[in-house]
Every structure is written in structure tokens, then in C-alpha cells.
Write a protein that holds these residues in place. Sequence first.
Motif, PDB file in Angstrom:
ATOM      1  N   ALA A 213      40.229  39.939 -17.681  1.00 12.62           N
ATOM      2  CA  ALA A 213      41.805  39.356 -17.784  1.00 12.62           C
ATOM      3  C   ALA A 213      41.716  38.287 -17.009  1.00 12.62           C
ATOM      4  O   ALA A 213      40.982  37.826 -15.934  1.00 12.62           O
ATOM      5  CB  ALA A 213      42.153  40.592 -17.250  1.00 12.62           C
ATOM      6  N   ALA A 214      42.249  37.197 -18.412  1.00 16.17           N
ATOM      7  CA  ALA A 214      42.962  35.820 -16.813  1.00 16.17           C
ATOM      8  C   ALA A 214      44.470  36.020 -16.273  1.00 16.17           C
ATOM      9  O   ALA A 214      45.493  37.163 -16.979  1.00 16.17           O
ATOM     10  CB  ALA A 214      43.562  34.386 -17.994  1.00 16.17           C
ATOM     11  N   LYS A 215      44.755  35.515 -15.353  1.00 12.60           N
ATOM     12  CA  LYS A 215      46.088  35.895 -13.895  1.00 12.60           C
ATOM     13  C   LYS A 215      47.027  34.171 -13.989  1.00 12.60           C
ATOM     14  O   LYS A 215      45.995  33.747 -13.655  1.00 12.60           O
ATOM     15  CB  LYS A 215      45.675  36.562 -13.190  1.00 12.60           C
ATOM     16  N   LEU A 216      48.197  33.804 -14.679  1.00 14.13           N
ATOM     17  CA  LEU A 216      48.527  33.257 -14.445  1.00 14.13           C
ATOM     18  C   LEU A 216      49.373  32.963 -13.316  1.00 14.13           C
ATOM     19  O   LEU A 216      49.707  34.298 -13.188  1.00 14.13           O
ATOM     20  CB  LEU A 216      49.345  32.161 -15.483  1.00 14.13           C
TER      21      LEU A 216
ATOM     22  N   LYS B 221      37.458  48.154  -4.404  1.00 16.23           N
ATOM     23  CA  LYS B 221      37.795  49.625  -4.383  1.00 16.23           C
ATOM     24  C   LYS B 221      39.114  48.213  -5.403  1.00 16.23           C
ATOM     25  O   LYS B 221      40.333  48.548  -5.163  1.00 16.23           O
ATOM     26  CB  LYS B 221      38.669  51.174  -3.765  1.00 16.23           C
ATOM     27  N   PRO B 222      38.866  48.110  -6.535  1.00 16.90           N
ATOM     28  CA  PRO B 222      39.985  47.528  -7.285  1.00 16.90           C
ATOM     29  C   PRO B 222      41.193  48.012  -7.538  1.00 16.90           C
ATOM     30  O   PRO B 222      41.274  48.775  -8.026  1.00 16.90           O
ATOM     31  CB  PRO B 222      39.248  46.752  -8.059  1.00 16.90           C
ATOM     32  N   GLY B 223      42.268  46.834  -7.767  1.00 18.98           N
ATOM     33  CA  GLY B 223      43.400  46.766  -8.004  1.00 18.98           C
ATOM     34  C   GLY B 223      43.406  47.079  -9.209  1.00 18.98           C
ATOM     35  O   GLY B 223      42.586  47.376 -10.186  1.00 18.98           O
ATOM     36  N   ARG B 224      44.750  47.754 -10.191  1.00 13.34           N
ATOM     37  CA  ARG B 224      44.294  47.519 -11.589  1.00 13.34           C
ATOM     38  C   ARG B 224      45.835  47.228 -12.465  1.00 13.34           C
ATOM     39  O   ARG B 224      46.100  47.670 -13.549  1.00 13.34           O
ATOM     40  CB  ARG B 224      44.578  49.262 -12.262  1.00 13.34           C
ATOM     41  N   SER B 225      46.276  46.334 -11.557  1.00 15.62           N
ATOM     42  CA  SER B 225      46.935  45.049 -12.162  1.00 15.62           C
ATOM     43  C   SER B 225      47.322  45.007 -13.458  1.00 15.62           C
ATOM     44  O   SER B 225      48.195  44.712 -13.942  1.00 15.62           O
ATOM     45  CB  SER B 225      48.083  44.650 -11.261  1.00 15.62           C
ATOM     46  N   ILE B 226      45.704  44.274 -13.712  1.00 13.80           N
ATOM     47  CA  ILE B 226      45.885  43.852 -15.770  1.00 13.80           C
ATOM     48  C   ILE B 226      45.850  44.771 -16.628  1.00 13.80           C
ATOM     49  O   ILE B 226      45.895  44.695 -17.514  1.00 13.80           O
ATOM     50  CB  ILE B 226      44.371  43.428 -14.803  1.00 13.80           C
ATOM     51  N   PHE B 227      45.919  45.418 -16.396  1.00 18.20           N
ATOM     52  CA  PHE B 227      45.645  46.863 -17.554  1.00 18.20           C
ATOM     53  C   PHE B 227      47.866  47.105 -17.508  1.00 18.20           C
ATOM     54  O   PHE B 227      47.269  48.114 -18.389  1.00 18.20           O
ATOM     55  CB  PHE B 227      45.027  48.067 -16.396  1.00 18.20           C
ATOM     56  N   LYS B 228      47.973  46.742 -17.161  1.00 16.54           N
ATOM     57  CA  LYS B 228      49.727  46.366 -17.599  1.00 16.54           C
ATOM     58  C   LYS B 228      49.583  46.296 -19.140  1.00 16.54           C
ATOM     59  O   LYS B 228      51.017  46.552 -19.966  1.00 16.54           O
ATOM     60  CB  LYS B 228      50.992  45.966 -16.154  1.00 16.54           C
TER      61      LYS B 228
ATOM     62  N   PRO C 146      49.022  45.884 -22.536  1.00 19.65           N
ATOM     63  CA  PRO C 146      48.389  46.769 -23.896  1.00 19.65           C
ATOM     64  C   PRO C 146      47.571  46.280 -23.970  1.00 19.65           C
ATOM     65  O   PRO C 146      46.838  47.310 -25.006  1.00 19.65           O
ATOM     66  CB  PRO C 146      49.952  46.970 -24.819  1.00 19.65           C
ATOM     67  N   GLN C 147      47.220  45.525 -23.873  1.00 20.77           N
ATOM     68  CA  GLN C 147      45.521  44.512 -25.011  1.00 20.77           C
ATOM     69  C   GLN C 147      44.520  44.726 -23.875  1.00 20.77           C
ATOM     70  O   GLN C 147      43.535  44.834 -24.841  1.00 20.77           O
ATOM     71  CB  GLN C 147      46.021  43.148 -25.703  1.00 20.77           C
ATOM     72  N   LEU C 148      44.522  45.900 -22.982  1.00 18.87           N
ATOM     73  CA  LEU C 148      43.751  45.633 -21.978  1.00 18.87           C
ATOM     74  C   LEU C 148      43.124  47.542 -22.411  1.00 18.87           C
ATOM     75  O   LEU C 148      42.748  48.023 -21.159  1.00 18.87           O
ATOM     76  CB  LEU C 148      43.899  44.943 -20.940  1.00 18.87           C
ATOM     77  N   LYS C 149      44.484  47.983 -22.811  1.00 19.38           N
ATOM     78  CA  LYS C 149      44.372  49.493 -22.647  1.00 19.38           C
ATOM     79  C   LYS C 149      43.057  49.789 -23.035  1.00 19.38           C
ATOM     80  O   LYS C 149      42.325  51.066 -22.123  1.00 19.38           O
ATOM     81  CB  LYS C 149      45.518  49.895 -24.087  1.00 19.38           C
ATOM     82  N   ASP C 150      41.728  49.564 -23.987  1.00 18.31           N
ATOM     83  CA  ASP C 150      40.146  49.921 -24.073  1.00 18.31           C
ATOM     84  C   ASP C 150      39.423  49.732 -22.994  1.00 18.31           C
ATOM     85  O   ASP C 150      38.856  50.180 -22.618  1.00 18.31           O
ATOM     86  CB  ASP C 150      39.745  49.426 -25.042  1.00 18.31           C
ATOM     87  N   PHE C 151      40.008  48.645 -22.069  1.00 20.73           N
ATOM     88  CA  PHE C 151      38.637  48.114 -20.839  1.00 20.73           C
ATOM     89  C   PHE C 151      39.195  49.521 -19.980  1.00 20.73           C
ATOM     90  O   PHE C 151      38.819  49.383 -18.721  1.00 20.73           O
ATOM     91  CB  PHE C 151      38.671  46.738 -20.769  1.00 20.73           C
ATOM     92  N   ASP C 152      41.324  49.561 -19.883  1.00 23.61           N
ATOM     93  CA  ASP C 152      41.474  50.382 -18.958  1.00 23.61           C
ATOM     94  C   ASP C 152      40.618  51.668 -19.006  1.00 23.61           C
ATOM     95  O   ASP C 152      39.608  52.527 -17.831  1.00 23.61           O
ATOM     96  CB  ASP C 152      42.742  50.764 -18.584  1.00 23.61           C
ATOM     97  N   PHE C 153      40.533  52.016 -20.435  1.00 20.52           N
ATOM     98  CA  PHE C 153      39.638  53.763 -20.405  1.00 20.52           C
ATOM     99  C   PHE C 153      38.297  53.828 -19.781  1.00 20.52           C
ATOM    100  O   PHE C 153      37.798  53.674 -19.777  1.00 20.52           O
ATOM    101  CB  PHE C 153      39.796  54.315 -21.953  1.00 20.52           C
ATOM    102  N   LEU C 154      37.054  52.318 -20.286  1.00 20.25           N
ATOM    103  CA  LEU C 154      36.157  51.840 -19.958  1.00 20.25           C
ATOM    104  C   LEU C 154      36.077  52.310 -18.369  1.00 20.25           C
ATOM    105  O   LEU C 154      34.859  52.544 -17.467  1.00 20.25           O
ATOM    106  CB  LEU C 154      35.451  50.470 -20.378  1.00 20.25           C
ATOM    107  N   THR C 155      36.972  51.535 -17.706  1.00 20.37           N
ATOM    108  CA  THR C 155      36.471  51.141 -16.351  1.00 20.37           C
ATOM    109  C   THR C 155      36.742  52.908 -15.791  1.00 20.37           C
ATOM    110  O   THR C 155      36.175  53.330 -14.781  1.00 20.37           O
ATOM    111  CB  THR C 155      37.211  50.185 -15.894  1.00 20.37           C
ATOM    112  N   ARG C 156      38.079  53.298 -16.462  1.00 25.86           N
ATOM    113  CA  ARG C 156      37.846  55.067 -15.568  1.00 25.86           C
ATOM    114  C   ARG C 156      36.590  55.168 -16.255  1.00 25.86           C
ATOM    115  O   ARG C 156      36.638  56.693 -15.073  1.00 25.86           O
ATOM    116  CB  ARG C 156      39.057  55.148 -16.077  1.00 25.86           C
ATOM    117  N   LYS C 157      36.380  55.362 -17.337  1.00 28.53           N
ATOM    118  CA  LYS C 157      35.307  56.427 -17.581  1.00 28.53           C
ATOM    119  C   LYS C 157      33.837  56.240 -16.997  1.00 28.53           C
ATOM    120  O   LYS C 157      32.989  56.895 -16.513  1.00 28.53           O
ATOM    121  CB  LYS C 157      34.938  56.093 -18.718  1.00 28.53           C
ATOM    122  N   LEU C 158      33.851  54.298 -16.408  1.00 27.47           N
ATOM    123  CA  LEU C 158      32.217  54.252 -16.029  1.00 27.47           C
ATOM    124  C   LEU C 158      32.412  54.335 -14.742  1.00 27.47           C
ATOM    125  O   LEU C 158      31.093  54.918 -14.376  1.00 27.47           O
ATOM    126  CB  LEU C 158      31.802  52.953 -16.533  1.00 27.47           C
TER     127      LEU C 158
END
Length: 453
Positions: A330-333, A411-418, A420-432
Motif C-alpha cells: 500500500a502507498a502512504k501519502l 510486529k507490523p501495524g495494520r493501519s493500511i487495511f483501513k 476498504p480496497q485492501l480488505k483481501d490483503f488484510d485477510f491474506l496477511t492474517r491467514k499466512l
Amino acid sequence: MKKQIQIEISEDTTQKVLIPKGFLSKTKLTKISFGSLSQEVVIDRHERHSLMLSKDIAEQLKFPNFSIPLHLFVNNDTLYIGPLVGIFTSGFTPFQMRPIGERSLFFSKLLSVKKSVGALPFVFGEQHIDWERGVINGLFYHHDGWETYEVPFPNVIYDRLPNRKSERQKQLKLVKERLQTEYMIPWYNPGFFNKLDINERLLQNEEIAHYLPETYEFSSFSEIEKMLADYGHVFIKPMNGSSGLGIHQILYDRFEGDYYCRFRNQTGDNKLLKFPSLESLMSHIFAERKLNKMLVQQGIHLIRSDKRPIDFRVHTNKDENGEWIVTAIAAKLAGPGSVTTHVNNGGVIKTLAELFPIPEEQKEMEEKLTTAALKISQALEANMEGIIGEIGFDLGLDRLGNVWLFEANSKPGRSIFKNPQLKDFDFLTRKLSLAFSVYLTEKVITRPEEMFK
């Protein structure tokens, strides 16, 4: 050998385990194991595609009454069900709805991926362990609520201590040491990374060194003057900081001879102050700070969007085969006037597609970031103690297209998953982050000499 299969509990008390007819084993199976407990049993075959535990066997193994697919592992004459994954943390509360306080939602989402992984995870702390009986009162998230079950010691432990303060507590250190040494339980993602230590270790790798901005432990004003002359701006940041706290950007205007400092004050406001000399800046801004605990880092002229600097959060995880993969980018501005791109300081999260609408450019950026993240993940794994299963990188791209590593987070934070277009990536990181436990469990069962050499 491993296989994923539905586990069920029958109502009979026959001291039997029934496995599908198609399940093959080279040896005769006479034992069944769950976590640290094992039991001699009669193992027969049946026509169903599930593994059936008689009620008495389930009770002896302290197997919670969950109908869930798990993995079967075979070694010698023993059939192992699992993995049973203990997630170790601190900060528990007495409240049933929020047993881990504000982090309860994070843990409930993490535990909710259990069926897709084929693992049985639970959360526990030092106070939940009964050393004499060899059991843990684990917190499970089941049927959309928290439930406590007494279970054996787990096959593997995933470290989710929340901060460095908890990590330094003597009692928690003793728990970790005892479970690893006495019970030979693999413990993954231990410890928080130290920025200077990471930098020094990676500098030794020629393939990685070019990703690293010039970084030093603070020693003198003259060193900062030299770096300002070379790069125009530098960052001063805490060695063990997190969430962008305590970061200061120092800029030098070579035409006017003035110095500027951009930072976030204690009330959360972004500040940009002007000084006639570096000495006056340092004495005003850092008067009460211990500079021997700070790093000085080369400033990079990052690519921008709407005149705002951009960096990238890239997550890497080890999968169920023990291989590194990139699970999120994800990009962060940066927020207006902010020294960092953190969301809590006004930063905005965007996908690569939003930032680079031209497909070819998007693909090029993704490939650069992916290559860098995977190379650095492998280098860190080779140079760090302990078992690393996930890393969150803060990477930058300069105006020439070069990739730079600013931080690596165990222990990376998860603020990028706020976003909504990164929802699938949120699930994948938790799953793996849990799927890696399958790989570790198989390894500790079948090749323990490789785990504890």
C-alpha cells in the motif's frame, strides 16, 4: 506426511479413532497426539471423509469440541492432529467481551481464519499456564464470541506481545525460555527489531546494502552538518521508536543559510520551526531528549503525489511451505505538514492502482517493491536470531526510481487495511501469519533436529 481433514467427536466411549479408508500410512498407527498430549488408541478405518475421535479420547487429549478441519501429521507410529497454535500476549482484562482490551478485535479477526488455515489458534498469557498439570486455559474465538478451554501446551507459539515494555518483563522472558527449552516448542516472531542493529546486519550483505540510507547513531553536530551538506535534509529518529513517534526532519537552506525542523509536538500538532544555526535548533528541540538513543538518517527525495511525499508499506509472510511471499503493498501519502506518512498524523492510504493509473507503471513499481521486500526478508532471516514469520517494511522510491528501506517491523501495524480496497490483503496477511504454524509443526514433528540445532 500431512493432510487436512475434518475432525469430529462421536458420543461413544470406545477408546477409538476412525480415519478415512483412503488415508495411507507406511507404519501401523497406535498413538494419537494433540499439542503436548498423546494417547495410545485403537485406530480403525471408516467410509467417511472425516477423522472421528471417540468422546473419551477427545477428553483425554483435551480437544475442544469444535468441528473444524485440521492437519494430520504422521511420524513413526503416531498420528498428530493440529496444529494447536498458542498466541502469546499480555494486557488481559477481566471482561468477557473484550478479554484483551482494545486489541480484542484484532485477535478475534486473527483467530477467525482458523478454518481456512486448518489450525486451531488460541490466545494466552503467563497467568493462563498451569505448569504442574501441563495445560493452558486458552482463549478461543468461537461462534462470534470468546470462550475459554483447557488445552495442552501448543505445537507452536506465535509471539504477539504488544510492545517493548512487555517484552522486557522478567516473568514473560522466563515463560518464553521455559516453553522453548523444556518443552521444545518453536516460538516465532520473537522480539522487536532495533533500527541500528537491523541496519548494521544488513550492511554486511552486498545485495542489500544499496537499499539502506546512510544511518548512524548520533555522535556529534558535525556529523549532522556533513549529512545536511550531502543530502539537504536528514531525519533524527528514536532507535526503538514506533508509529512515527519522536521523528524529526531537519532541513538546510543552503541559499539563505537557515535550518528548519519539522516534527509533531506532544499535543499532536505538526510544526515547522526556523533557526539561524544547527546548534540553536538542537538546543531548542532536543534540550530534554537523550540524543545517544537517537539515529541520524539520510534524507531521501521521495516521489510525490499532490506535492506530498509517498512511502510504501509492504508486508511479507512465510507461507505453509516456509517460503517468503509478499502479502500486501500500500502507498502512504504524508499528511499536510507532517514529518511522516502515518495515518495517526494525517497520512492517507492508497492502493498502487490509485497512485499509478497507468498499468505499465503500476506493474514496474510493484515489481521493484516486491523484489526488494523479498530480498530483505531473506537477508533478515539469515542474519537474525529466532524464527521470523512476518515482516512489515516501510520502503521509499526516490525520483530516480531507486528503492530505499526506512524501517523493518517484526510486529507490523495494520493501519493500511483501513482502506476498504485492501480488505483481501488484510485477510491474506492474517491467514499466512497462522499458516506458517503448519510448516513449523510439521518440521518439529518430523525433523526436530533442524529446528533445534
